[in-house]
Structures are given as C-alpha cells and as structure tokens.
Design a protein around this motif. Structure first.
Motif, short mmCIF file in Angstrom:
data_model
loop_
_atom_site.label_atom_id
_atom_site.label_comp_id
_atom_site.label_asym_id
_atom_site.label_seq_id
_atom_site.Cartn_x
_atom_site.Cartn_y
_atom_site.Cartn_z
N LEU A 15 55.88 45.20 40.94
CA LEU A 15 55.21 46.57 40.82
C LEU A 15 56.33 47.60 41.54
CD1 LEU A 15 51.65 45.98 40.41
CD2 LEU A 15 53.09 46.26 38.60
N LEU A 16 56.66 47.05 42.93
CA LEU A 16 57.24 48.03 43.96
C LEU A 16 58.73 47.43 44.15
CD1 LEU A 16 54.52 48.15 46.52
CD2 LEU A 16 54.90 50.00 44.89
N GLY A 17 59.22 46.34 43.61
CA GLY A 17 60.41 46.06 43.72
C GLY A 17 60.77 45.61 45.21
N VAL A 18 59.86 45.03 45.97
CA VAL A 18 60.17 44.41 47.16
C VAL A 18 60.83 43.32 47.32
CG1 VAL A 18 58.99 43.35 49.33
CG2 VAL A 18 57.79 45.55 48.23
N PRO A 19 61.99 43.02 47.93
CA PRO A 19 62.82 41.78 47.63
C PRO A 19 62.26 40.63 48.03
CG PRO A 19 64.03 43.65 48.71
CD PRO A 19 62.60 44.02 48.64
N LYS A 20 62.31 39.51 47.05
CA LYS A 20 61.61 38.15 47.25
C LYS A 20 62.16 37.53 48.85
CE LYS A 20 60.99 36.84 42.81
NZ LYS A 20 61.24 35.81 41.54
N ALA A 21 63.36 38.14 48.93
CA ALA A 21 63.96 37.56 50.43
C ALA A 21 63.37 38.04 51.69
CB ALA A 21 65.32 37.89 50.58
N LEU A 22 62.47 39.32 51.55
CA LEU A 22 61.66 39.73 52.64
C LEU A 22 60.35 39.12 52.72
CD1 LEU A 22 61.95 43.73 52.46
CD2 LEU A 22 63.02 42.33 54.00
N LEU A 23 59.79 38.63 51.58
CA LEU A 23 58.55 37.99 51.57
C LEU A 23 58.50 36.49 52.00
CD1 LEU A 23 57.52 39.85 48.22
CD2 LEU A 23 56.92 40.58 50.41
N SER A 24 59.30 35.68 51.56
CA SER A 24 59.20 34.52 51.78
C SER A 24 60.92 33.94 51.91
CB SER A 24 58.59 33.95 50.61
OG SER A 24 59.12 33.79 49.45
N GLY A 25 60.63 32.55 52.50
CA GLY A 25 61.74 31.81 52.67
C GLY A 25 62.40 31.89 54.20
#
Length: 415
Positions: free
Chosen positions: A314-324
């Motif tokens: 919905l907001l385009g937050v990069p997955k790389a910011l969220l996990s990993g």
C-alpha cells in the motif's frame, strides 16, 4: 457573592447519570459575578437534603438546588427547603393550570401526584418552566438567596437563563462578573509550563492564572473581574504579554480548541492537504482529523498498514527495510520515513505523517520497548523528518500521545 450548588438525586450518587448541571451553573454564575465555592450532591432523603441546605446556607450567600421537583414521592427538594426556612408549601395556580391543560390536550388522565409539580413556597417567587411542568422557586430569606431548579437540563437551562438569572441579579448586591481567556499550548507539559510561569502564578491577584492539562495539551486560563469584557481583557494584557514572551513558541490558540481542530483549520486556510500512514496508531490519527467539520477539504485519506506486507503493497516500503540481514525493521526511523513518503506520493498531498512503533503493553517480538514510536513527517519539496518518541502509559494512551505529537509536528510547519 458566594454560592453553593446542591444537586439532589440518588442517581447522581450512584453514578447512573453525570452531574452536567453543576458545570453549566458554575460557569453561568461566574458570568454574573457569583463565585461558586462549593458543590454538594445529596440523595433523595428529606433529612439529608435539609442538612445539606443548612450547611450550604452557613457558608454561602446563595444556594442553588437542582433536581427533586418532579411528581413522585422521592422528589423532596421543595419539602426540604420548606422545613429549612420554616415556610409552608403552596400551590402556584398558573403552574397548575398549565399541567391540567397539558393532560387535557392529550386526552390523558392526570394522576393526583402531578399536582406536586406546581408547588412552591409561601412568600417565594415562581420561576416558570417553559419546557416542562415542574415550576421553580426563588426565595429570599434571612439574608440568603435560594433557587430551586428542575433536574432535566432541557428544563433547567432555559429556566435559569430566562428567570433565575434576572432574579438573582435583582436580589444581589452589586457584583462584577468574571471574564476568562484561554491560551492553549502544545509541545510542553503542565509541569514545564508551570515552572516557566511559577513566579507569575505565585504572585497572581487580578488577573488570576490557572493551568489545566489534557492529554498532549495544556491550557492557561486568565480570569479577571470587570464591568465589561473589554475592561477585563485590558487588565489581562500585561500578564498575557509576559506569558507569550516566555512560552509563546508553544502557544497554538487563544481559545479552548483542540490542536487537531487547529491543524484542520490551518490546512484549509493555506490550501494544503494531508495524508496519514498508520501502523501502531491503527487509524486513530485519521479519526481525530476527520472528526472536525470541513476536514474533507484538507484530509485526502489514511492508510492503516499494520503488517509488513501491507506497508509494501500500500505504501511502497521496500522489503529490504522490513526484513532480512541488516534490515532496520518495521519499527524504525527508516520505515517511518518511507511510510510518510509513500502516503504523500500516492495520495498526492502537501503533507503526510506516519506512525510505526510499539503501543504495548509489552515489548515487540524483537525486544523493542513499549512506547517506542517513530513519527515521520513528509512535506512536498522538503526532506522527510523522523522523530523518535519514547512514550509511557497504557496502549490507548501511547496511541493518543503519538497522534498528539504528530499534530504538534504539523503545527510547527504550518504556524
């Protein structure tokens, strides 16, 4: 003159209804120069009501009673005042004719107990009831003023305004009314504000300075006794100027209005728009914003993105910011910034705010403490800023305090 408000009704003591009449009457009395020093609540018992009246008359010049004027056997306020002052109950004929006409017009049978609503005291002035049937009573006895008003607010308010207030003015010694001015502050706590103004508060005379606190907001009420509002405000001018000199950076309104209402007004005045991206606040910021009329002109919408998947979709937050490996995670300044930027870009607004954090009551799964919230503010043409909040309180309080902080950050940009 000093007054006491005596509210009669067992339902008040049991907490079944809230005593809003006392608040209304206290404010109305201040406006005509009457200082309310005491408020008493007493149940539907004649001996206890008589006792309350006796105590009130010993420490006040004016006793204003609410409730207990209805038709039933537990409506005992008139009886109690009669015992207290030694006056008999008498029938008000105009009031009785109104009651009889009411039942006749409806073709209903009037039970005998309804006659009690037309009773008053010998030697008293009757206060007509334009919105109900129970008449009020106004009595001067042994240098004291007594006013009996019905309990229902829809009956009490017009009776007081139209009849009791003029009667009190006519029977009082000359008294100057009180006038007040509210100054609202944000971004500073009650203790911090009081510390900044402590010498003014300790040396106050006229005008008086009284601080009040709500969640995320603090108010200073300046009050002065004068013959007119203009005269009162002139007496307040020097004190107000000194308050502004000390804490004016936090002053957002000169009336008792919420910061969120001010934000909506400022956005509309500037032709600016706002969006919200909420995680831990769960839509509370959007709800507070849209609770004000005209908010549709300024608020484009809000996105509640609780899960990581929603933040990305919905907001385009990069997955790389969220996990990993090495990711700052959902509860981070980086994610808050990305959420705010995503909301502003996708909804095409001037401003956007974001909230991500731990509302509580316990820490997050990765050990981040309850009350840790990241607040992002994106503004068209400017770099996005993030503020780290360390809040205390219950889950609900943390959410509310985070939203209040969001409004404060917007106000700093809009003022």
């Amino acid at each position: 003159m000093k007054a006491e408000i005596v509210a009669v009704g067992t339902e008040l003591l049991l907490g079944q209804i809230v005593n809003t009449n006392a608040q209304y009457l206290a404010e109305a009395c201040a406006g005509i120069g009457i200082d309310v020093y005491y408020q008493t609540v007493v149940g539907d018992n004649v001996d206890r009501i008589v006792s309350a009246l006796r105590i009130a008359s010993e420490r006040a010049d004016i006793v204003i009673c609410t409730g207990g004027l209805g038709p039933t056997m537990d409506d005992l306020t008139r009886d109690a005042l009669g015992i207290h002052v030694g006056a008999e109950l008498v029938m008000d004929e105009d009031g009785m004719r109104k009651i009889e006409a009411y039942f006749a017009e409806r073709g209903a049978v009037m039970v005998e107990s309804n006659r009690r609503q037309a009773l008053t005291l010998a030697g008293a002035d009757v206060l007509p009831n334009d919105t109900g049937m129970a008449v009020g009573t106004a009595l001067r006895r042994d240098g004291k003023l007594y006013v009996l008003l019905p309990g229902p607010p829809r009956e009490l308010k017009p009776m007081f305004d139209r009849y009791a207030k003029p009667w009190l003015r006519a029977n009082m010694n000359d008294a100057l009314p009180l006038f007040s001015k509210s100054l609202k502050f944000a971004g500073i706590g009650e203790s911090g504000l009081e510390h900044a103004l402590l010498d003014l508060i300790e040396s106050q005379a006229d005008p008086t300075i009284a601080p009040y606190a709500k969640e995320g907001e603090v108010m200073i009420r300046l009050t002065s006794r004068a013959s007119s509002e203009a005269e009162a405000f002139a007496k307040m001018a020097d004190t107000e100027a000194e308050i502004r000199r000390r804490v004016g950076d936090h002053l957002y309104a000169e009336e008792d209005v919420s910061l969120d209402a001010v934000i909506v007004r400022l956005l509309r005045e500037r032709g600016a728009t706002l969006a919200a991206a909420e995680s831990c606040t769960g839509g509370l910021f959007a709800d507070m914003t849209t609770s004000h009329p005209g908010s549709s002109e300024a608020f484009a919408g809000g996105i509640v993105s609780y899960s990581n998947a929603a933040k990305t979709a919905l907001l385009g937050v990069p997955k790389a910011l969220l996990s990993g490996p090495g990711a700052p995670g959902a509860l981070s300044a980086e994610t808050a910034a990305s959420m705010a930027e995503g909301a502003r870009t996708r909804l095409g607004t001037t401003f956007a705010v974001s909230f991500t954090g731990v509302a509580g009551p316990g820490p997050s799964a990765d050990g981040k403490p309850a009350g840790l919230v990241y607040l992002g503010v994106a503004e068209e043409g400017k770099a996005t800023e993030v503020r780290e909040l360390k809040l205390s309180g219950s889950r609900e309080i943390v959410k509310l305090r985070a939203c209040r902080a969001g409004f404060y950050e917007l106000w700093k940009r809009l003022r």
